[in-house]
Scaffold this active site. Structure first.
Site, PDB file in Angstrom:
ATOM      1  N   GLY A  44       0.827  -1.210   0.000  1.00  0.00           N
ATOM      2  CA  GLY A  44       0.000   0.000   0.000  1.00  0.00           C
ATOM      3  C   GLY A  44       0.860   1.259   0.000  1.00  0.00           C
TER       4      GLY A  44
ATOM      5  N   ASP B 200       1.055  -9.076   2.263  1.00  0.00           N
ATOM      6  CA  ASP B 200      -0.023  -8.197   1.818  1.00  0.00           C
ATOM      7  C   ASP B 200      -1.064  -9.031   1.079  1.00  0.00           C
ATOM      8  OD1 ASP B 200      -1.518  -6.165   0.223  1.00  0.00           O
ATOM      9  OD2 ASP B 200      -0.065  -4.792   1.100  1.00  0.00           O
ATOM     10  N   LYS B 201      -2.331  -8.696   1.323  1.00  0.00           N
ATOM     11  CA  LYS B 201      -3.435  -9.434   0.677  1.00  0.00           C
ATOM     12  C   LYS B 201      -3.665  -8.963  -0.759  1.00  0.00           C
ATOM     13  CE  LYS B 201      -8.391 -10.148   1.557  1.00  0.00           C
ATOM     14  NZ  LYS B 201      -9.505  -9.725   2.432  1.00  0.00           N
TER      15      LYS B 201
ATOM     16  N   THR C 237      -3.706   6.069  14.000  1.00  0.00           N
ATOM     17  CA  THR C 237      -4.025   7.317  13.305  1.00  0.00           C
ATOM     18  C   THR C 237      -4.516   8.385  14.277  1.00  0.00           C
ATOM     19  OG1 THR C 237      -5.711   8.284  11.847  1.00  0.00           O
ATOM     20  CG2 THR C 237      -6.234   6.174  12.792  1.00  0.00           C
ATOM     21  N   ASP C 238      -4.358   9.654  13.888  1.00  0.00           N
ATOM     22  CA  ASP C 238      -4.886  10.739  14.730  1.00  0.00           C
ATOM     23  C   ASP C 238      -6.413  10.763  14.714  1.00  0.00           C
ATOM     24  OD1 ASP C 238      -5.360  11.748  12.152  1.00  0.00           O
ATOM     25  OD2 ASP C 238      -4.500  13.723  12.551  1.00  0.00           O
ATOM     26  N   GLU C 239      -7.036   9.986  13.796  1.00  0.00           N
ATOM     27  CA  GLU C 239      -8.500   9.999  13.724  1.00  0.00           C
ATOM     28  C   GLU C 239      -9.126   9.363  14.968  1.00  0.00           C
ATOM     29  OE1 GLU C 239     -10.207   9.360   9.855  1.00  0.00           O
ATOM     30  OE2 GLU C 239      -8.331   9.914   8.876  1.00  0.00           O
TER      31      GLU C 239
ATOM     32  N   TYR D 102     -14.217   3.753  10.132  1.00  0.00           N
ATOM     33  CA  TYR D 102     -12.766   3.552   9.976  1.00  0.00           C
ATOM     34  C   TYR D 102     -12.037   3.904  11.272  1.00  0.00           C
ATOM     35  CZ  TYR D 102      -7.935   4.903   9.035  1.00  0.00           C
ATOM     36  OH  TYR D 102      -6.567   5.061   9.121  1.00  0.00           O
TER      37      TYR D 102
ATOM     38  N   LYS E 246      -9.852   1.489  13.942  1.00  0.00           N
ATOM     39  CA  LYS E 246      -8.442   1.718  14.297  1.00  0.00           C
ATOM     40  C   LYS E 246      -8.311   1.897  15.815  1.00  0.00           C
ATOM     41  CE  LYS E 246      -5.303   2.084  11.973  1.00  0.00           C
ATOM     42  NZ  LYS E 246      -4.359   1.080  11.425  1.00  0.00           N
TER      43      LYS E 246
HETATM   44  P1  NAD Z   1      -3.448   1.687   1.969  1.00  0.00           P
HETATM   45  O1  NAD Z   1      -4.920   1.512   1.872  1.00  0.00           O
HETATM   46  O2  NAD Z   1      -2.721   2.434   0.912  1.00  0.00           O
HETATM   47  O3  NAD Z   1      -2.738   0.257   2.057  1.00  0.00           O
HETATM   48  C1  NAD Z   1      -3.226  -0.773   2.859  1.00  0.00           C
HETATM   49  C2  NAD Z   1      -2.503  -2.063   2.456  1.00  0.00           C
HETATM   50  O4  NAD Z   1      -2.965  -3.131   3.318  1.00  0.00           O
HETATM   51  C3  NAD Z   1      -2.781  -2.494   1.012  1.00  0.00           C
HETATM   52  O5  NAD Z   1      -1.583  -2.868   0.377  1.00  0.00           O
HETATM   53  C4  NAD Z   1      -3.709  -3.701   1.173  1.00  0.00           C
HETATM   54  O6  NAD Z   1      -3.588  -4.643   0.129  1.00  0.00           O
HETATM   55  C5  NAD Z   1      -3.254  -4.268   2.509  1.00  0.00           C
HETATM   56  N1  NAD Z   1      -4.293  -5.062   3.190  1.00  0.00           N
HETATM   57  C6  NAD Z   1      -5.601  -4.707   3.366  1.00  0.00           C
HETATM   58  N2  NAD Z   1      -6.243  -5.698   4.024  1.00  0.00           N
HETATM   59  C7  NAD Z   1      -5.317  -6.670   4.275  1.00  0.00           C
HETATM   60  C8  NAD Z   1      -5.370  -7.919   4.931  1.00  0.00           C
HETATM   61  N3  NAD Z   1      -6.514  -8.399   5.449  1.00  0.00           N
HETATM   62  N4  NAD Z   1      -4.231  -8.646   5.037  1.00  0.00           N
HETATM   63  C9  NAD Z   1      -3.067  -8.199   4.495  1.00  0.00           C
HETATM   64  N5  NAD Z   1      -2.974  -7.025   3.841  1.00  0.00           N
HETATM   65  C10 NAD Z   1      -4.076  -6.266   3.745  1.00  0.00           C
HETATM   66  O7  NAD Z   1      -3.204   2.321   3.406  1.00  0.00           O
HETATM   67  P2  NAD Z   1      -2.141   3.416   3.871  1.00  0.00           P
HETATM   68  O8  NAD Z   1      -2.683   4.751   3.608  1.00  0.00           O
HETATM   69  O9  NAD Z   1      -0.799   3.028   3.369  1.00  0.00           O
HETATM   70  O10 NAD Z   1      -2.192   3.192   5.461  1.00  0.00           O
HETATM   71  C11 NAD Z   1      -1.372   2.208   6.083  1.00  0.00           C
HETATM   72  C12 NAD Z   1      -1.653   2.183   7.579  1.00  0.00           C
HETATM   73  O11 NAD Z   1      -1.390   3.473   8.126  1.00  0.00           O
HETATM   74  C13 NAD Z   1      -3.101   1.857   7.929  1.00  0.00           C
HETATM   75  O12 NAD Z   1      -3.089   1.041   9.074  1.00  0.00           O
HETATM   76  C14 NAD Z   1      -3.720   3.208   8.246  1.00  0.00           C
HETATM   77  O13 NAD Z   1      -4.765   3.094   9.180  1.00  0.00           O
HETATM   78  C15 NAD Z   1      -2.519   3.933   8.849  1.00  0.00           C
HETATM   79  N6  NAD Z   1      -2.537   5.400   8.706  1.00  0.00           N
HETATM   80  C16 NAD Z   1      -2.743   5.958   7.465  1.00  0.00           C
HETATM   81  C17 NAD Z   1      -2.718   7.344   7.336  1.00  0.00           C
HETATM   82  C18 NAD Z   1      -2.912   8.000   5.984  1.00  0.00           C
HETATM   83  O14 NAD Z   1      -3.000   9.232   5.917  1.00  0.00           O
HETATM   84  N7  NAD Z   1      -2.941   7.264   4.895  1.00  0.00           N
HETATM   85  C19 NAD Z   1      -2.515   8.157   8.470  1.00  0.00           C
HETATM   86  C20 NAD Z   1      -2.306   7.545   9.721  1.00  0.00           C
HETATM   87  C21 NAD Z   1      -2.317   6.156   9.816  1.00  0.00           C
HETATM   88  P1  TYD Z   2      -9.343  11.876   3.116  1.00  0.00           P
HETATM   89  O1  TYD Z   2      -8.151  12.003   2.234  1.00  0.00           O
HETATM   90  O2  TYD Z   2     -10.396  10.885   2.765  1.00  0.00           O
HETATM   91  O3  TYD Z   2      -8.776  11.622   4.594  1.00  0.00           O
HETATM   92  P2  TYD Z   2      -9.571  11.578   6.018  1.00  0.00           P
HETATM   93  O4  TYD Z   2     -11.017  11.679   5.789  1.00  0.00           O
HETATM   94  O5  TYD Z   2      -9.175  10.241   6.538  1.00  0.00           O
HETATM   95  O6  TYD Z   2      -9.015  12.725   6.786  1.00  0.00           O
HETATM   96  O7  TYD Z   2     -10.033  13.306   3.218  1.00  0.00           O
HETATM   97  C1  TYD Z   2      -9.299  14.421   3.686  1.00  0.00           C
HETATM   98  C2  TYD Z   2     -10.260  15.589   3.766  1.00  0.00           C
HETATM   99  O8  TYD Z   2     -10.697  15.927   2.444  1.00  0.00           O
HETATM  100  C3  TYD Z   2     -11.525  15.295   4.549  1.00  0.00           C
HETATM  101  O9  TYD Z   2     -11.907  16.467   5.256  1.00  0.00           O
HETATM  102  C4  TYD Z   2     -12.562  14.971   3.470  1.00  0.00           C
HETATM  103  C5  TYD Z   2     -12.114  15.843   2.319  1.00  0.00           C
HETATM  104  N1  TYD Z   2     -12.414  15.323   0.974  1.00  0.00           N
HETATM  105  C6  TYD Z   2     -13.075  16.136   0.034  1.00  0.00           C
HETATM  106  O10 TYD Z   2     -13.440  17.294   0.314  1.00  0.00           O
HETATM  107  N2  TYD Z   2     -13.321  15.622  -1.216  1.00  0.00           N
HETATM  108  C7  TYD Z   2     -12.962  14.343  -1.562  1.00  0.00           C
HETATM  109  O11 TYD Z   2     -13.227  13.930  -2.707  1.00  0.00           O
HETATM  110  C8  TYD Z   2     -12.270  13.544  -0.597  1.00  0.00           C
HETATM  111  C9  TYD Z   2     -11.856  12.136  -0.932  1.00  0.00           C
HETATM  112  C10 TYD Z   2     -12.013  14.077   0.650  1.00  0.00           C
END
Ligand code: NAD
Ligand code: TYD
Length: 341
Positions: A10, A33-34, A123-125, A148, A152
């Site tokens: 991911g 990874d799945k 996550t900060d969420e 979501y 988490k």
């Molecule tokens: P992503 O959606 O890009 O990637 C997730 C990966 O996990 C994918 O490669 C998917 O194939 C794999 N996956 C999903 N289900 C699976 C399973 N059952 N078994 C094995 N692999 C599986 O996510 P990301 O944005 O890279 O986030 C990674 C982690 O960081 C997550 O735990 C997310 O909650 C956390 N996180 C993300 C953000 C952000 O802004 N993206 C911020 C804070 C924390």
């Molecule tokens: P997102 O990237 O989905 O992250 P998160 O909801 O986990 O913070 O969205 C970031 C912010 O952008 C959130 O306030 C929702 C907003 N957003 C839009 O306004 N338009 C969009 O199409 C998307 C995907 C998000």
């Protein structure tokens, strides 16, 4: 050191694996990874011939997949998750399965196999929506609002309980919104960049004044590596940039970089339960472990736009298949409320 990374195909996981193998060329990384819609082995194509990197297709919910993968590993960095809030609103089942049951499954196997270190990437969420002026430190109450965030937070608390009950060597990190190369184009920044590149309208939810504390993915990966090496067991570390900005500010900045006007912005129906503001206090990781973010939003957005501009094939592949159906339901057919889908 041998590290098992889950979800390494991911967005953040692939950036993390690249960071580790560049910084520690003698480490071995096993990526389990799945390969859901969000996982893409192209994200790691440059590492295919690296003898210290190995990929296994597997599901964290399936014990047999995990048991063979974690034999002999020194540490686990657990990214695997369903990660998109809008999808969790449409259907949270996979979020509960992977993010809650999958994390339990992995921690339980890791504990029984005496894995020496486990990093849970949270996550900060989990802190929910913050009032103006507030910043969440690690002791701030948890109040997750989306399915979501709740999934988490559930595992964040399970991880805490494993430390207290079994002295399981887990560390929790809570990062703010990441952006950068290889992010699937359903999240705000890559979605807006890819839509702007193809000349489409940019759908901004509600009034566009919701705030997020964007961190460049390489800063996050560097922080995770520091926590993996020097963090204290049972601790929680916030990882954020420290400057929340509105979605409109971010979208306008992307349009400016691409030479388009604000007329491309289209305000659309708000997300149900949309969190107004995330803001982190990340003083603890700076004070205790010496980490600080290095990439500001302006520079990070320029680098991110450049990456997407130079990877049209990657975008095309990400936006084909299952994504197309999802995208049409959400954006083309956006008269429909998310809760009805
Ligand atoms: P992503 O959606 O890009 O990637 C997730 C990966 O996990 C994918 O490669 C998917 O194939 C794999 N996956 C999903 N289900 C699976 C399973 N059952 N078994 C094995 N692999 C599986 O996510 P990301 O944005 O890279 O986030 C990674 C982690 O960081 C997550 O735990 C997310 O909650 C956390 N996180 C993300 C953000 C952000 O802004 N993206 C911020 C804070 C924390
Ligand atoms: P997102 O990237 O989905 O992250 P998160 O909801 O986990 O913070 O969205 C970031 C912010 O952008 C959130 O306030 C929702 C907003 N957003 C839009 O306004 N338009 C969009 O199409 C998307 C995907 C998000």
């Amino acid at each position: 050191m041998k590290i098992l990374v889950t979800g390494g195909a991911g967005f953040i996981g692939s950036n993390f694996i690249r960071h580790i193998l560049r910084t520690y060329p003698r480490y071995a990384v096993l990526n389990l990874d799945k390969l859901t819609y969000a996982g893409n082995l192209e994200n790691l194509a440059d590492l295919e011939s690296n003898p210290n990197y190995q990929f296994i297709k597997g599901d964290v919910c399936v014990s047999a997949d995990i048991e063979s993968a974690l034999r002999g590993v020194d540490a686990i960095v657990h990214f695997a998750a369903e990660s998109h809030v809008d999808r969790s609103i449409a259907d949270a089942r996979a979020f509960v399965e992977t993010n809650v049951q999958g994390t339990y499954n992995l921690m339980d196997s890791a504990r029984r196999n005496r894995v020496g270190r486990f990093l849970y990437v949270s996550t900060d969420e989990v802190y929910g929506s913050l009032a103006p002026g507030d910043r969440a430190d690690e002791g701030f109450p948890l109040a997750p609002n989306s399915p979501y965030a709740a999934s988490k937070a559930a595992s964040d608390l399970l991880a805490r309980s494993f430390w207290h009950t079994y002295a399981f060597p887990v560390i929790i990190t809570r990062a703010s919104n990441n952006y950068g190369p290889y992010q699937f184009p359903e999240k705000l920044i890559p979605l807006m960049i890819t839509l702007a590149l193809e000349g489409s309208k940019l759908p901004v939810y509600g009034d566009g004044l919701n705030e997020r504390d964007w961190i460049f993915v390489e800063d996050h990966c560097r922080a995770l590596s520091i926590v993996l090496h020097d963090g204290r067991g049972g601790e929680i570390y916030n990882i954020g940039y420290g400057q929340p900005v509105s979605n409109l500010t971010v979208v306008r900045q992307i349009l400016r970089i691409l030479g388009r006007t604000d007329e491309a912005i289209e305000f659309v129906t708000d997300r149900p339960g949309h969190d107004r503001r995330y803001a982190l206090n990340a003083a603890k990781i700076e004070r205790e472990l010496g980490w600080k973010p290095e990439v500001g939003l302006d520079a990070g957005l320029i680098r991110t736009v450049e990456w997407y501009r130079s990877h049209p094939d990657w975008i095309q592949e990400a936006k084909s298949g299952e994504y197309r159906e999802y995208y049409e339901r959400f954006y083309v057919n956006r008269g429909t409320s998310l809760a009805e889908i």
